[in-house]
Every structure is written in structure tokens, then in C-alpha cells.
Design a protein around this motif. Sequence first.
Motif, PDB file in Angstrom:
ATOM      1  N   TYR A  31     -24.984 -50.041   2.814  1.00 29.84           N
ATOM      2  CA  TYR A  31     -23.567 -49.805   2.521  1.00 29.84           C
ATOM      3  C   TYR A  31     -22.816 -49.180   3.697  1.00 29.84           C
ATOM      4  CZ  TYR A  31     -24.733 -50.847  -2.336  1.00 29.84           C
ATOM      5  OH  TYR A  31     -25.155 -51.475  -3.492  1.00 29.84           O
ATOM      6  N   GLY A  32     -23.517 -48.907   4.771  1.00 27.01           N
ATOM      7  CA  GLY A  32     -22.878 -48.346   5.957  1.00 27.01           C
ATOM      8  C   GLY A  32     -22.365 -46.940   5.767  1.00 27.01           C
ATOM      9  N   THR A  33     -23.034 -46.143   4.968  1.00 25.61           N
ATOM     10  CA  THR A  33     -22.561 -44.785   4.684  1.00 25.61           C
ATOM     11  C   THR A  33     -22.747 -43.869   5.885  1.00 25.61           C
ATOM     12  OG1 THR A  33     -24.719 -44.211   3.749  1.00 25.61           O
ATOM     13  CG2 THR A  33     -23.032 -45.001   2.222  1.00 25.61           C
ATOM     14  N   PHE A  34     -21.838 -42.883   5.973  1.00 30.12           N
ATOM     15  CA  PHE A  34     -21.942 -41.850   7.007  1.00 30.12           C
ATOM     16  C   PHE A  34     -22.770 -40.662   6.514  1.00 30.12           C
ATOM     17  CE2 PHE A  34     -17.827 -43.944   7.995  1.00 30.12           C
ATOM     18  CZ  PHE A  34     -18.149 -44.414   9.269  1.00 30.12           C
ATOM     19  N   SER A  35     -22.642 -40.345   5.239  1.00 35.55           N
ATOM     20  CA  SER A  35     -23.401 -39.230   4.674  1.00 35.55           C
ATOM     21  C   SER A  35     -23.555 -39.439   3.178  1.00 35.55           C
ATOM     22  CB  SER A  35     -22.702 -37.888   4.939  1.00 35.55           C
ATOM     23  OG  SER A  35     -21.452 -37.823   4.259  1.00 35.55           O
ATOM     24  N   VAL A  36     -24.623 -38.879   2.640  1.00 44.21           N
ATOM     25  CA  VAL A  36     -24.904 -38.923   1.204  1.00 44.21           C
ATOM     26  C   VAL A  36     -25.452 -37.557   0.808  1.00 44.21           C
ATOM     27  CG1 VAL A  36     -26.244 -39.993  -0.639  1.00 44.21           C
ATOM     28  CG2 VAL A  36     -25.416 -41.394   1.259  1.00 44.21           C
ATOM     29  N   ASP A  37     -24.802 -36.908  -0.150  1.00 47.20           N
ATOM     30  CA  ASP A  37     -25.224 -35.582  -0.588  1.00 47.20           C
ATOM     31  C   ASP A  37     -25.446 -35.585  -2.095  1.00 47.20           C
ATOM     32  OD1 ASP A  37     -24.967 -34.096   1.958  1.00 47.20           O
ATOM     33  OD2 ASP A  37     -22.850 -34.599   1.738  1.00 47.20           O
ATOM     34  N   LEU A  38     -26.464 -34.879  -2.516  1.00 48.31           N
ATOM     35  CA  LEU A  38     -26.759 -34.710  -3.940  1.00 48.31           C
ATOM     36  C   LEU A  38     -26.505 -33.270  -4.318  1.00 48.31           C
ATOM     37  CD1 LEU A  38     -27.954 -35.643  -6.674  1.00 48.31           C
ATOM     38  CD2 LEU A  38     -30.229 -35.110  -5.740  1.00 48.31           C
ATOM     39  N   LEU A  39     -25.689 -33.078  -5.349  1.00 48.28           N
ATOM     40  CA  LEU A  39     -25.373 -31.748  -5.851  1.00 48.28           C
ATOM     41  C   LEU A  39     -25.850 -31.644  -7.292  1.00 48.28           C
ATOM     42  CD1 LEU A  39     -22.666 -32.923  -4.128  1.00 48.28           C
ATOM     43  CD2 LEU A  39     -22.137 -30.485  -4.230  1.00 48.28           C
ATOM     44  N   MET A  40     -26.629 -30.605  -7.598  1.00 48.96           N
ATOM     45  CA  MET A  40     -27.191 -30.415  -8.929  1.00 48.96           C
ATOM     46  C   MET A  40     -26.426 -29.328  -9.670  1.00 48.96           C
ATOM     47  SD  MET A  40     -29.886 -32.492  -8.950  1.00 48.96           S
ATOM     48  CE  MET A  40     -30.942 -31.870 -10.255  1.00 48.96           C
ATOM     49  N   ALA A  41     -26.128 -29.576 -10.954  1.00 47.76           N
ATOM     50  CA  ALA A  41     -25.464 -28.571 -11.777  1.00 47.76           C
ATOM     51  C   ALA A  41     -26.420 -27.421 -12.050  1.00 47.76           C
ATOM     52  CB  ALA A  41     -24.998 -29.189 -13.087  1.00 47.76           C
ATOM     53  N   ASP A  42     -25.947 -26.192 -11.888  1.00 48.41           N
ATOM     54  CA  ASP A  42     -26.812 -25.040 -12.128  1.00 48.41           C
ATOM     55  C   ASP A  42     -26.924 -24.793 -13.637  1.00 48.41           C
ATOM     56  OD1 ASP A  42     -24.301 -23.700 -12.694  1.00 48.41           O
ATOM     57  OD2 ASP A  42     -25.310 -21.815 -12.232  1.00 48.41           O
ATOM     58  N   TYR A  43     -27.768 -23.846 -14.009  1.00 55.27           N
ATOM     59  CA  TYR A  43     -28.039 -23.608 -15.423  1.00 55.27           C
ATOM     60  C   TYR A  43     -26.800 -23.140 -16.177  1.00 55.27           C
ATOM     61  CZ  TYR A  43     -33.031 -24.200 -14.625  1.00 55.27           C
ATOM     62  OH  TYR A  43     -34.256 -24.735 -14.315  1.00 55.27           O
ATOM     63  N   ALA A  44     -25.914 -22.441 -15.513  1.00 60.04           N
ATOM     64  CA  ALA A  44     -24.701 -21.967 -16.169  1.00 60.04           C
ATOM     65  C   ALA A  44     -23.610 -23.023 -16.221  1.00 60.04           C
ATOM     66  CB  ALA A  44     -24.176 -20.712 -15.454  1.00 60.04           C
ATOM     67  N   MET A  45     -23.821 -24.171 -15.564  1.00 59.46           N
ATOM     68  CA  MET A  45     -22.864 -25.277 -15.549  1.00 59.46           C
ATOM     69  C   MET A  45     -21.524 -24.868 -14.925  1.00 59.46           C
ATOM     70  SD  MET A  45     -24.545 -27.824 -17.025  1.00 59.46           S
ATOM     71  CE  MET A  45     -23.542 -29.006 -17.902  1.00 59.46           C
ATOM     72  N   THR A  46     -21.556 -23.965 -13.961  1.00 63.11           N
ATOM     73  CA  THR A  46     -20.329 -23.511 -13.311  1.00 63.11           C
ATOM     74  C   THR A  46     -20.254 -23.913 -11.849  1.00 63.11           C
ATOM     75  OG1 THR A  46     -21.352 -21.372 -12.795  1.00 63.11           O
ATOM     76  CG2 THR A  46     -20.099 -21.521 -14.845  1.00 63.11           C
ATOM     77  N   ILE A  47     -21.395 -24.227 -11.241  1.00 59.75           N
ATOM     78  CA  ILE A  47     -21.404 -24.627  -9.839  1.00 59.75           C
ATOM     79  C   ILE A  47     -22.315 -25.836  -9.656  1.00 59.75           C
ATOM     80  CG2 ILE A  47     -20.905 -22.322  -8.923  1.00 59.75           C
ATOM     81  CD1 ILE A  47     -23.867 -22.040  -8.283  1.00 59.75           C
ATOM     82  N   LEU A  48     -22.086 -26.540  -8.537  1.00 59.69           N
ATOM     83  CA  LEU A  48     -22.928 -27.661  -8.134  1.00 59.69           C
ATOM     84  C   LEU A  48     -23.648 -27.265  -6.858  1.00 59.69           C
ATOM     85  CD1 LEU A  48     -20.288 -30.441  -8.809  1.00 59.69           C
ATOM     86  CD2 LEU A  48     -22.394 -30.110 -10.114  1.00 59.69           C
ATOM     87  N   GLN A  49     -24.972 -27.259  -6.914  1.00 54.48           N
ATOM     88  CA  GLN A  49     -25.791 -26.791  -5.800  1.00 54.48           C
ATOM     89  C   GLN A  49     -26.245 -27.970  -4.938  1.00 54.48           C
ATOM     90  OE1 GLN A  49     -25.934 -23.067  -5.800  1.00 54.48           O
ATOM     91  NE2 GLN A  49     -28.126 -23.161  -6.115  1.00 54.48           N
ATOM     92  N   PRO A  50     -25.911 -27.963  -3.637  1.00 52.40           N
ATOM     93  CA  PRO A  50     -26.403 -29.044  -2.763  1.00 52.40           C
ATOM     94  C   PRO A  50     -27.925 -29.016  -2.642  1.00 52.40           C
ATOM     95  CG  PRO A  50     -24.571 -27.843  -1.749  1.00 52.40           C
ATOM     96  CD  PRO A  50     -25.011 -27.043  -2.940  1.00 52.40           C
ATOM     97  N   VAL A  51     -28.541 -30.168  -2.749  1.00 44.15           N
ATOM     98  CA  VAL A  51     -29.986 -30.283  -2.560  1.00 44.15           C
ATOM     99  C   VAL A  51     -30.240 -30.477  -1.073  1.00 44.15           C
ATOM    100  CG1 VAL A  51     -32.051 -31.650  -3.060  1.00 44.15           C
ATOM    101  CG2 VAL A  51     -30.320 -31.297  -4.830  1.00 44.15           C
ATOM    102  N   SER A  52     -31.056 -29.604  -0.509  1.00 43.54           N
ATOM    103  CA  SER A  52     -31.362 -29.678   0.919  1.00 43.54           C
ATOM    104  C   SER A  52     -32.773 -29.147   1.106  1.00 43.54           C
ATOM    105  CB  SER A  52     -30.350 -28.860   1.735  1.00 43.54           C
ATOM    106  OG  SER A  52     -30.331 -27.511   1.299  1.00 43.54           O
ATOM    107  N   GLU A  53     -33.140 -28.916   2.343  1.00 42.58           N
ATOM    108  CA  GLU A  53     -34.463 -28.375   2.597  1.00 42.58           C
ATOM    109  C   GLU A  53     -34.565 -26.949   2.075  1.00 42.58           C
ATOM    110  OE1 GLU A  53     -37.057 -29.963   3.909  1.00 42.58           O
ATOM    111  OE2 GLU A  53     -35.865 -31.786   4.005  1.00 42.58           O
ATOM    112  N   LEU A  54     -35.749 -26.605   1.578  1.00 41.38           N
ATOM    113  CA  LEU A  54     -35.983 -25.228   1.147  1.00 41.38           C
ATOM    114  C   LEU A  54     -36.101 -24.319   2.365  1.00 41.38           C
ATOM    115  CD1 LEU A  54     -38.571 -25.807  -1.723  1.00 41.38           C
ATOM    116  CD2 LEU A  54     -36.222 -25.016  -1.976  1.00 41.38           C
TER     117      LEU A  54
END
Length: 390
Positions: A31-54
Motif C-alpha cells: 500500500y506504499g505506507t510511510f508508517s503504521v502504528d498500533l494503539l491499544m486501549a488501556d484497562y480504564a478505556m481512557t487512553i490508547l497506548q502505542p505498541v512499541s519495543e519494551l
Amino acid sequence: MDRFTATERALRRAAPHALLQAVQDALAVHYGTFSVDLLMADYAMTILQPVSELPYTAEPVPVHGSAPGRAFGGQQPYVVKDDRTGRLTVHLPVSVRGDRIGVLAVTLPQERFDAAAEQELQDVAEVLGHEIVVGERDTDVYLQARRANRLTLAAEMQWQLLPGRSCARPEYQIGAQLEPAYAIYGDNFDWSTSADHLTLVVTNGMGEGIEAALLTNLAVNALRNARRAGLSLSDQACLADQAVYGHYHGDAYLSTLLLRFDLDTGQTEIVDAGSPRMWRVRNGKAEQIHPEAQMPLGMFEDTPYTTEPFEVRPGDRLVFVSDGVYNVASPAGERYSEKALIRALANTRLLPASQVPRAVLHELAGHRGPIDADDDAMVVCLDWHGRQKD
């Protein structure tokens, strides 16, 4: 092989911990993307946490007021264009059968984005969601990404017991939430569906910390064991009652509400074992439902339980709340009242079921103010649509 099929195959072949890298590589190639990020909803459902290296160091994104949050809340793609660079970012909800997991943010050239690409990227996000759910059996990467703070051990046990935080089928939608998310005690919910029935259980736990979590785990697994053995709803309650009493001998028990819905007719069986409170919103009017009260699970030896009939109609909303909602006091000592709950139910009447618990608990937090909660609070919302007749 078309580009979507190639991307799907790459995801299905990826190691559980490497799903993000797999989707990044595949979307860049196809698809010729420049970037792809995954954000996970936290347990409180108030923020989206980026998935990256630990360890996770990226800044979380608030659900309220952000572009990814709009995609997450509305469960629809949300596009942000940058005409200066000729790029756009499409934020895509990542969910599995109505259970909202997070958001996939994909940045690509504007000329590469059209209706076909949007639909394919939505499908990619759906496949990714399913792969995350399967992958969580073998890796902690996505569970770790969901937590903004460390969970207490009791909360860890309780969250692992839950079926999800939302669920959707043509006949119904369910949303549920526990607070405080990182230090919950004994409140819990569970559901299971078959071709013709939905079973829903809500539990108002007793005690604190590990003891509360152990009690709830015993009861919920006893109920699941009985349900999976094909027992009736009343027998499920009896078996769980015997399991809890056999271990605690009446020193600990649980208030539990069990419901079994016929998906075709809306006819429902209820066992009210000293349960959390149940409200129905019908035609815009909220009223509390009072099933026949029976003994909590495990209070006495060999307690018999019986079901009573109930009926839900298309358009009905059922809301279940634990004592932690009613017991919350303001800084001035004023208790959260039934009048306040009715107002909250009215204020959330246009929201989908998946968003109602979070909204009600937000109002509850506003009532409590800066005071820390001394009990956990549970809200479960069920919107009934009924089965469409051919």
C-alpha cells in the motif's frame, strides 16, 4: 495474489509477538505506507497506548478529543489529511466481534487512498484484531501495552477472568467496565452465547484484594463448569453455591444475577442471588427491575434456586450496577443516588452499549471528586435488538 490477501497471509504467518512488524512490512510493500502504528486501549478505556519495543516509552493518546480516539469511539475509520505533505493518516478501529481493542493508524500518500483501499485497510485491522486475540495466548506484548500502570495482583486475576469488555451480535450489544481498573476487588461479569441463547452473569464481590479475587474466581469458574455441562440456569446457581459454601462454609459469599435470554423470542430466565441492581430503559424511561431475591451464592448449605420469567423487547436497554456505584460519596459526604443514576442513564441514552459503562463511571468519578474509591464499581449495559424475522 491481491494485496489484501498477501497482507492477511503475512499476519497469519507472523509470530504472536511480531504482528505489528508484520503489518508494517506488508502495508509498506502493498500500500506504499510511510508508517503504521498500533494503539491499544488501556484497562480504564481512557487512553490508547502505542505498541512499541519494551519498555513502552511512547506517549499515550487520550481517547477523548484525539483523532485515534474518534475512530475508537465511533468504530469507524477517521481520516486526517495533510495537504502540505500530500499524505493522510487513516485511523482504523481494531475490534473483534464488538470487543474494542484499539486503533491502527496508517499513514500513506493521498493518491494511494481510495474507497477500495479504505475497505481493505478496515479488513486488515479486523484481521489484526483476531490475530492479537489469538496471539495473547502465547505472548504478553499486547496485554502489557494495555496497562498504563501496574495492576494489583487481584486486578490481574479479575481481568484475566473476563470474557471481554464489549460484544456485539445482530440480536444484542453488550458493554461492560470495572473501576478502578487497576485495583479492582471482586466485582465481575461474564457472558456466553450459543445459536439460540445468551447467558449473562454479573457478580457483586465480597471482600478486598486477593481474597475477593479468589472468591470470585471460584464462583465464576463453578458457574462456567455448570453451564458447559449443559445444566439449567437454576442448577448452575446451585452448583456454584455448593462450590463456594464447600470452600468457605458461609464465611464468604457472592451476590450474583444470572440471566438466560432466548435470542429468538426475548423470553428470559432470571436467578437473583442477592444480586447487583438491574435497570431497564424502555421508550426513554428508566426504571429499576426487582426480581425475586434469593440467597447469595455460598451463604448457606444446599440453597435451592429457582428461575423467574422476564421478557425483553427490541429497543430495551438493561443496565446492571454493583454496590460500588451506589456507595460512592462526594467530598461533602453525599451518596450517589438513584436520581443521579437515572440522570446518567438519560444522558447516555444515545450512546452505543459499548460506551455507556465508561460514560456512567465518568459521571460517578465526577461525583466522587479527588477522593480515592474505597470499593470497585461495575456497570454492564445490554442493548436488545431481537432476532430479525425472515
